[in-house]
Design a protein around this motif. Structure first.
Motif, PDB file in Angstrom:
ATOM      1  N   GLU A 194       0.832  -1.201   0.000  1.00 44.16           N
ATOM      2  CA  GLU A 194       0.000   0.000   0.000  1.00 44.16           C
ATOM      3  C   GLU A 194       0.868   1.253   0.000  1.00 44.16           C
ATOM      4  O   GLU A 194       0.613   2.202  -0.767  1.00 44.16           O
ATOM      5  CB  GLU A 194      -0.924  -0.008   1.215  1.00 44.16           C
ATOM      6  N   THR A 195       1.894   1.279   0.833  1.00 44.62           N
ATOM      7  CA  THR A 195       2.791   2.428   0.896  1.00 44.62           C
ATOM      8  C   THR A 195       3.506   2.652  -0.435  1.00 44.62           C
ATOM      9  O   THR A 195       3.768   3.787  -0.838  1.00 44.62           O
ATOM     10  CB  THR A 195       3.825   2.228   2.019  1.00 44.62           C
ATOM     11  N   ALA A 196       3.801   1.561  -1.135  1.00 45.18           N
ATOM     12  CA  ALA A 196       4.487   1.654  -2.424  1.00 45.18           C
ATOM     13  C   ALA A 196       3.569   2.104  -3.550  1.00 45.18           C
ATOM     14  O   ALA A 196       4.036   2.338  -4.664  1.00 45.18           O
ATOM     15  CB  ALA A 196       5.109   0.306  -2.777  1.00 45.18           C
ATOM     16  N   GLY A 197       2.262   2.215  -3.272  1.00 46.59           N
ATOM     17  CA  GLY A 197       1.354   2.759  -4.267  1.00 46.59           C
ATOM     18  C   GLY A 197       0.321   1.815  -4.827  1.00 46.59           C
ATOM     19  O   GLY A 197      -0.439   2.191  -5.734  1.00 46.59           O
ATOM     20  N   ALA A 198       0.242   0.589  -4.325  1.00 43.55           N
ATOM     21  CA  ALA A 198      -0.757  -0.358  -4.832  1.00 43.55           C
ATOM     22  C   ALA A 198      -2.165   0.188  -4.613  1.00 43.55           C
ATOM     23  O   ALA A 198      -2.463   0.785  -3.567  1.00 43.55           O
ATOM     24  CB  ALA A 198      -0.599  -1.708  -4.153  1.00 43.55           C
ATOM     25  N   ASP A 199      -3.019  -0.047  -5.603  1.00 46.99           N
ATOM     26  CA  ASP A 199      -4.414   0.391  -5.529  1.00 46.99           C
ATOM     27  C   ASP A 199      -5.358  -0.710  -5.078  1.00 46.99           C
ATOM     28  O   ASP A 199      -6.490  -0.431  -4.666  1.00 46.99           O
ATOM     29  CB  ASP A 199      -4.872   0.891  -6.902  1.00 46.99           C
ATOM     30  N   LEU A 200      -4.953  -1.955  -5.215  1.00 43.54           N
ATOM     31  CA  LEU A 200      -5.733  -3.097  -4.740  1.00 43.54           C
ATOM     32  C   LEU A 200      -4.779  -4.231  -4.414  1.00 43.54           C
ATOM     33  O   LEU A 200      -3.631  -4.238  -4.871  1.00 43.54           O
ATOM     34  CB  LEU A 200      -6.761  -3.559  -5.769  1.00 43.54           C
ATOM     35  N   LEU A 201      -5.244  -5.175  -3.608  1.00 39.21           N
ATOM     36  CA  LEU A 201      -4.402  -6.260  -3.122  1.00 39.21           C
ATOM     37  C   LEU A 201      -4.940  -7.611  -3.536  1.00 39.21           C
ATOM     38  O   LEU A 201      -6.157  -7.838  -3.548  1.00 39.21           O
ATOM     39  CB  LEU A 201      -4.305  -6.236  -1.599  1.00 39.21           C
ATOM     40  N   LEU A 202      -4.013  -8.527  -3.831  1.00 36.36           N
ATOM     41  CA  LEU A 202      -4.326  -9.941  -4.008  1.00 36.36           C
ATOM     42  C   LEU A 202      -3.426 -10.748  -3.080  1.00 36.36           C
ATOM     43  O   LEU A 202      -2.216 -10.504  -3.019  1.00 36.36           O
ATOM     44  CB  LEU A 202      -4.064 -10.404  -5.446  1.00 36.36           C
ATOM     45  N   ILE A 203      -4.011 -11.703  -2.373  1.00 32.45           N
ATOM     46  CA  ILE A 203      -3.245 -12.720  -1.655  1.00 32.45           C
ATOM     47  C   ILE A 203      -3.184 -13.923  -2.586  1.00 32.45           C
ATOM     48  O   ILE A 203      -4.209 -14.537  -2.885  1.00 32.45           O
ATOM     49  CB  ILE A 203      -3.907 -13.090  -0.318  1.00 32.45           C
ATOM     50  N   CYS A 204      -1.988 -14.243  -3.075  1.00 28.42           N
ATOM     51  CA  CYS A 204      -1.846 -15.223  -4.159  1.00 28.42           C
ATOM     52  C   CYS A 204      -1.772 -16.655  -3.630  1.00 28.42           C
ATOM     53  O   CYS A 204      -0.868 -17.438  -3.989  1.00 28.42           O
ATOM     54  CB  CYS A 204      -0.612 -14.893  -4.995  1.00 28.42           C
ATOM     55  N   THR A 205      -2.711 -17.011  -2.794  1.00 24.52           N
ATOM     56  CA  THR A 205      -2.820 -18.340  -2.220  1.00 24.52           C
ATOM     57  C   THR A 205      -4.180 -18.452  -1.557  1.00 24.52           C
ATOM     58  O   THR A 205      -4.669 -17.479  -0.980  1.00 24.52           O
ATOM     59  CB  THR A 205      -1.714 -18.606  -1.183  1.00 24.52           C
TER      60      THR A 205
END
Length: 231
Positions: free
Chosen positions: A72-83
């Motif tokens: 989030e701090t790096a600028g991601a707009d949405l998250l995926l947990i890849c598992t």
């Protein structure tokens, strides 16, 4: 295009598939030189696997929150947990960040219902098959009746994931073992099979099942492409 944050490395074998599917999806929609805007936080899975089998979900939650916040701090707009398994900690991650988390069970549930099906057999790690965090979401949010293999078959499915698939070993004997488990689930009334571990797609495909197969890795990544492009 929104920036996708990936919490991966669990294992890197399936994270590599996420990267491929995301980029192919964006290229197909935009043009031949287009690729996905994404950031990847990749864990050392040996640490994650040790904590999982030790039952230390508190420490795992701390690791997941750290990864989510850094993305989030790096600028991601949405998250995926890849598992699938680590979605046990999805509520913890969601509470720790402001950006949305795209839950892996939701595109799977929507796809199964869109196919007119309501009873699905679930393959995954023992954590995913035996705990309510995944089955419960599919039932509560998508109205699915979820079947899991018997105790012996669950042990087989789990062992093959952790001893073979996460290490990139795809063995014909294990494919036959999974086909037998699928056959048992279908005999009990499963109308669909959920590949509820992101590595299972390395071993099993549509030709291995008499009923439709729903690959959570592909469905999750394709949903991320749609979200990133504003579909």
């Amino acid at each position: 295009m929104r920036l996708i944050g990936l919490i991966g490395g669990m294992s890197w074998e399936s994270s590599a598939e996420y990267y491929r599917i995301l980029n192919q999806g964006v290229r197909d929609r935009i043009g031949p030189t287009a690729s996905a805007r994404c950031l990847l936080w990749s864990f050392d899975f040996s640490e994650i696997e040790r904590l999982q089998h030790a039952g230390d979900w508190t420490t795992l939650g701390e690791r997941m929150v750290e990864a989510a916040r850094r993305l989030e701090t790096a600028g991601a707009d949405l998250l995926l947990i890849c598992t699938n398994t680590m979605h046990r900690l999805a509520p913890t991650v969601e509470a720790a960040v402001e950006i949305p988390l795209l839950h892996i069970a939701d595109p799977t549930g929507r796809s199964i219902r869109a196919a007119g099906l309501s009873r699905a057999g679930l393959l995954g790690t023992a954590f995913t098959m035996e705990h309510a965090f995944y089955k419960g979401r599919l039932a509560d949010r998508h109205g699915l009746d979820v079947l899991v293999p018997n105790e012996r078959d669950r042990a087989t499915v789990h062992r093959i994931i952790y001893e073979e698939l996460v290490a990139g070993r795809v063995l014909p004997a294990s494919r036959e073992a999974y086909r037998a488990v699928i056959g048992e689930l279908v005999a009990r009334g499963a109308e669909a099979i959920i590949l509820g571990c992101t590595e299972i797609m390395l071993l099993i495909g549509p030709d291995d099942s008499p009923v439709p197969v729903f690959d959570t890795t592909t469905l999750h990544a394709e949903a991320a492409v749609a979200a990133a492009l504003g579909d």
